[in-house]
Scaffold this motif. Sequence first.
Motif, PDB file in Angstrom:
ATOM      1  N   PHE A  56       0.833  -1.208   0.000  1.00 24.95           N
ATOM      2  CA  PHE A  56       0.000   0.000   0.000  1.00 24.95           C
ATOM      3  C   PHE A  56       0.865   1.253   0.000  1.00 24.95           C
ATOM      4  CE2 PHE A  56      -3.572  -2.694   1.530  1.00 24.95           C
ATOM      5  CZ  PHE A  56      -4.434  -2.361   0.511  1.00 24.95           C
ATOM      6  N   GLN A  88       2.633   1.388  -3.573  1.00 22.74           N
ATOM      7  CA  GLN A  88       1.930   0.881  -4.761  1.00 22.74           C
ATOM      8  C   GLN A  88       2.059   1.761  -6.000  1.00 22.74           C
ATOM      9  OE1 GLN A  88      -2.273   0.793  -5.165  1.00 22.74           O
ATOM     10  NE2 GLN A  88      -2.588   1.726  -3.176  1.00 22.74           N
ATOM     11  N   THR A 140      -5.798  -2.199  -7.004  1.00 19.41           N
ATOM     12  CA  THR A 140      -5.074  -2.507  -5.773  1.00 19.41           C
ATOM     13  C   THR A 140      -5.568  -3.814  -5.163  1.00 19.41           C
ATOM     14  OG1 THR A 140      -4.891  -0.162  -5.392  1.00 19.41           O
ATOM     15  CG2 THR A 140      -4.441  -1.590  -3.524  1.00 19.41           C
ATOM     16  N   LEU A 172      -3.671  -7.714  -4.564  1.00 17.32           N
ATOM     17  CA  LEU A 172      -3.321  -8.173  -3.219  1.00 17.32           C
ATOM     18  C   LEU A 172      -2.966  -9.661  -3.093  1.00 17.32           C
ATOM     19  CD1 LEU A 172      -5.456  -6.270  -0.587  1.00 17.32           C
ATOM     20  CD2 LEU A 172      -3.014  -6.111  -1.072  1.00 17.32           C
TER      21      LEU A 172
END
Lengths: 285, 307
Positions: free
Chosen positions: A268, A271, B118, B122
């Motif tokens: 995160f 990214q 995103t 993951l």
Amino acid sequence: MNANVIESKWNWRKLLTTTRGYLVLLIFGVVFLVPFYWMFATALKGSEQLFQLPPAWVPKPLVWENFAQVFEEVPFGRFLTNSVVLVVWNVVGQVISCTLIAYGFARLRFPGRDALFLVLLATLMVPRQVTLVPQFILFAKLGWVNTYLPLILPAFTGSPFLIFLMRQYMMTIPLDLDEAATIDGASRLQILRHVIMPISVPALILVAVFTFTDVWNDFMGPLIYLNDPEKFTVSLGLSFFQGAKETSWHLLMAGSLMSMIPPMILFFLAQKRLLGGLAATGLKG
Amino acid sequence: MKANIVQTWRGMSVSKRREAIAGYVFISPWLIGFIVFIAGPMLASFIISFTRWNIVSDPKWVGFANYERIFTADNDFIQALKVTFKYAVIYLPTFTIIGLAMAMALNAKIKGVGVMRTLLYLPYVVPGIAATLVWVWVLNSRYGLLNTVLAWLGIEGPNWFGDPKSALYGIVMIGVWGVGGSAVIYLAGLQNIPEHLYEAAIVDGASEWQKFWHITIPMLSPTIFYQLVMGLIGVFQTFTSSFVATGGGPLKATFFYMLYIYNKAWESLRMGYASALAWILFAIILLITLLVFRSSAMWVHYEAERK
């Protein structure tokens, strides 16, 4: 009027494409993300809820203590520390070695450079299993089995993929910068340290992130080299846990969940750079 | 070649020589690593493959005995090859098609697509061991998620990892779960396709399918090609999922080649035999990669290529 018809037709089309887009994304989302939910839900179930039929979607009550329980059943804190130690050493090793090596390949001229670089690219294709056995024998003869050395030292010689990544990045930095610094009397190491490295920060971050995830996720390396449970990493510890407690799925899921938090946080944070960087090289399998 | 280097060396000015020396010094960590961890071990492994050696005692030269046994009297070898190839045949196309489909879905110009990029990425960062454990639980025949959902639809789910017929498909699912890593690469490829190609196709009245087949696929083919080659090498190294989920069973239905090498080297301590197995695999991978490269001229389209 004619224009109106065309416009409304256009809107219908657009609406249809948008709806279809969302529908497809929804399907992908459900299929790929439901396992996460299932893991999370299981991690919060009491052992008596595990083998209910039909399985409950929402655990009742929510047993948050499971996460603490993992640390009591196995030395999970120890595993975490071990993984962190390995990750830190590997990141340090790769960052230093990849920077030096990539600098040599990208910005210095020497006979045989291009041939050597081709050799480096060719090693990307050598499957791990061919070198695994003799590497193990080498480390065994050195008496390094059950230490972290076999899992750390290779990082200081640079991974071919990461060297390639750094080199490609450094190739884009104008050579004028080096020349200007040379005229100012800077040595090569100074140029690397004060000119090239600051500009290469985005690539260095990629190197660190890839190394972090690779080392954190590595299973086979620790499996082969570590015997003492006190030295296990999170990945190896989890499999050890599974072997011992086949039926404690709530704890196994809680442990798995915790094992994926560090790489996820890292992802995160990085990214934008990560996905952009991947796009730039078009590589990484 | 050597004479050449000596000659170039003599012809170089002092500053150029200095630069060259610095160059060798800078790349020396890699050179050392290459010799100690790659070239040396490869050579050693080749020699070891002609011995019988359990590390503890001295190695014993046995000539071609290991290879002979592997090719004539080793059913496990055949089984490991079968499993690995079957997996490659199921997994690679599935992985490629789903990866492409996901990339195209993520390329839609709609709100919220960034979040989905995103989220779908993951599973790729999940440690292999955690991914395996999750799927073993999801695919549990009685209490697992998938069979529960199948039961709603009135389908009785298989015993996944407990049944030799379905176990390999379970391993495929574990692999395909991480397809987001590949989809992101395809997505980057999709975004590099110039818009005007599609515009021209629309003017010519091309259908969606025609645009996909005649623009998207050819323009993406170098990316697909690269992903296929890397995927192929990855297939032959599949280990964690089968080691943890099934241990190679049931009835050796998920007995991957890498698992076989591991068993021979670290459970039976037969380093010579394991090395021979590794070299045979290396030869197979080289051969297949070569074939893929050869075939690439027929289907990989390079924009900048001059004919």
